[in-house]
Write a protein that holds these residues in place. Structure first.
Motif, PDB file in Angstrom:
ATOM      1  N   LYS A 120       9.662  67.196 -87.959  1.00 66.58           N
ATOM      2  CA  LYS A 120       8.619  67.917 -87.703  1.00 66.58           C
ATOM      3  C   LYS A 120       8.460  68.838 -88.732  1.00 66.58           C
ATOM      4  CE  LYS A 120       9.103  68.217 -82.752  1.00 66.58           C
ATOM      5  NZ  LYS A 120       9.526  68.911 -81.697  1.00 66.58           N
ATOM      6  N   TYR A 121       6.934  69.150 -89.156  1.00 70.53           N
ATOM      7  CA  TYR A 121       6.399  69.936 -90.118  1.00 70.53           C
ATOM      8  C   TYR A 121       5.805  71.076 -89.460  1.00 70.53           C
ATOM      9  CZ  TYR A 121       3.470  72.010 -93.721  1.00 70.53           C
ATOM     10  OH  TYR A 121       2.618  72.851 -94.689  1.00 70.53           O
ATOM     11  N   LYS A 122       6.040  72.067 -89.449  1.00 70.19           N
ATOM     12  CA  LYS A 122       5.519  73.245 -88.865  1.00 70.19           C
ATOM     13  C   LYS A 122       5.275  73.219 -87.505  1.00 70.19           C
ATOM     14  CE  LYS A 122       1.931  74.382 -91.670  1.00 70.19           C
ATOM     15  NZ  LYS A 122       0.932  74.988 -92.500  1.00 70.19           N
ATOM     16  N   GLY A 123       6.319  72.706 -86.812  1.00 72.99           N
ATOM     17  CA  GLY A 123       6.561  72.484 -85.404  1.00 72.99           C
ATOM     18  C   GLY A 123       5.859  70.920 -84.865  1.00 72.99           C
ATOM     19  N   SER A 124       5.274  70.170 -85.673  1.00 72.36           N
ATOM     20  CA  SER A 124       4.808  68.957 -85.192  1.00 72.36           C
ATOM     21  C   SER A 124       5.196  67.731 -85.783  1.00 72.36           C
ATOM     22  CB  SER A 124       3.154  69.050 -85.079  1.00 72.36           C
ATOM     23  OG  SER A 124       2.550  70.171 -84.489  1.00 72.36           O
ATOM     24  N   PRO A 125       5.302  66.685 -85.289  1.00 71.76           N
ATOM     25  CA  PRO A 125       5.420  65.636 -86.373  1.00 71.76           C
ATOM     26  C   PRO A 125       4.055  65.122 -86.943  1.00 71.76           C
ATOM     27  CG  PRO A 125       5.649  65.015 -83.799  1.00 71.76           C
ATOM     28  CD  PRO A 125       5.089  66.410 -83.856  1.00 71.76           C
TER      29      PRO A 125
END
Ligand SMILES: Nc1ncnc2c1ncn2[C@@H]1O[C@H](COP(=O)(O)OP(=O)(O)OP(=O)(O)O)[C@@H](O)[C@H]1O
Ligand SMILES: [Mg+2]
Length: 261
Positions: free
Chosen positions: A69-74
């Motif tokens: 994840k990047y900043k909480g999202s895929p």
């Protein structure tokens, strides 16, 4: 950005290529977090999976199993991702088109943004970026990539970073093509850029001495796995893996001075 959201978070993240007898596990069940404005180095020998992991961070490869994840999202939209996450690769020549001048390509790099500045502003931005990496704009005026040295081209990559101002920079052995003196300069520029842009940096190298010098944390990689992670002092003063000890034995003399051990 919320302070408590990780820039990158990997959980049991693997990336394989091929299948059957030809299956290659390039990245093998890695779990880690990288925080905002941290400098993390991926350190390991050739083929241990550093560049594949870097490409997962760039959204070029997706994990085959596990999550990333990047900043909480895929990462789903590569173009949007690249507005915030940029890379400097081993070979700077491969990052520029040989058929266009350096200056036109630096200017074009602003095309990834929806609101393009005016022509005058673009020229100013490019000049400022060149000066930031100690290149006088006339030095590269009208020049094509093949007319510059490897070291100069690496500075052009750093100039592009100055122009794009990414949130995250993945630097895959950015100093591999230059001699020790230019290398130290480039590292200084990288640190200067980091301070000015408040970036998160993932730095990739074989050289644990160099990693020690620039990083907040080190991830030691071997055969696709992260075999050890910690602060530079933790990893070098009390190494827990055989691979870390081997990397410590391999430090070029010029970088040994930095290590307290
Ligand atoms: N697209 C691909 N298809 C198949 N195998 C791949 C692919 N990309 C990488 N690999 C394999 O994955 C493994 C890890 O490669 P990677 O490029 O990440 O190594 P590295 O740690 O960056 O090495 P170096 O320090 O030499 O750059 C290697 O065995 C490599 O051959
Ligand atoms: Mg590599």
């Amino acid at each position: 950005m919320q302070n408590n959201v990780d820039i990158f978070a990997a959980e049991n993240c693997s990336r394989t290529f091929g299948h059957g007898k030809k299956l290659v596990t390039a990245v093998d069940r890695v779990t880690f977090n990288i925080k905002d404005e941290e400098i993390v180095s991926l350190v390991g020998g050739s083929g241990c999976g550093k560049s594949v992991l870097a490409k997962i961070m760039l959204g070029i490869y997706h994990p085959t199993t596990g999550t990333f994840k990047y900043k909480g999202s895929p990462i789903t939209n590569q173009r949007l991702h690249w507005r915030e996450v940029q890379a400097v690769f081993q070979d700077p020549f491969s990052c520029f088109n040989q058929f266009f001048t350096i200056r036109s390509q630096l200017k074009d790099s602003l095309n990834i943004f929806p609101d393009k500045p005016s022509a005058k502003e673009i020229d100013d931005i490019v000049d400022r970026a060149l000066l930031a990496v100690n290149v006088q704009p006339p030095e590269v005026e009208g020049k094509y990539p093949f007319e510059l040295s490897g070291g100069q081209m690496q500075r052009m990559l750093l100039a592009r970073i100055f122009i794009l101002r990414p949130k995250v920079l993945i630097a895959d052995e950015p100093t591999s093509m230059v001699d020790a003196c230019v290398r130290a300069n480039i590292l200084d520029y990288l640190m200067k850029i980091k301070q000015e842009l408040r970036m998160t940096i993932v730095f990739i190298t074989h050289d644990i001495g160099l990693a020690y010098y620039v990083s907040d944390r080190l991830f030691i990689m071997h055969k696709g796995q992260i075999v050890e992670q910690g602060t530079p002092d933790e990893v070098t003063l009390t190494p827990k893996s055989k691979q870390t000890l081997e990397l410590l034995d391999d430090i070029p003399d010029i970088h040994r001075q930095w290590i307290k051990r």
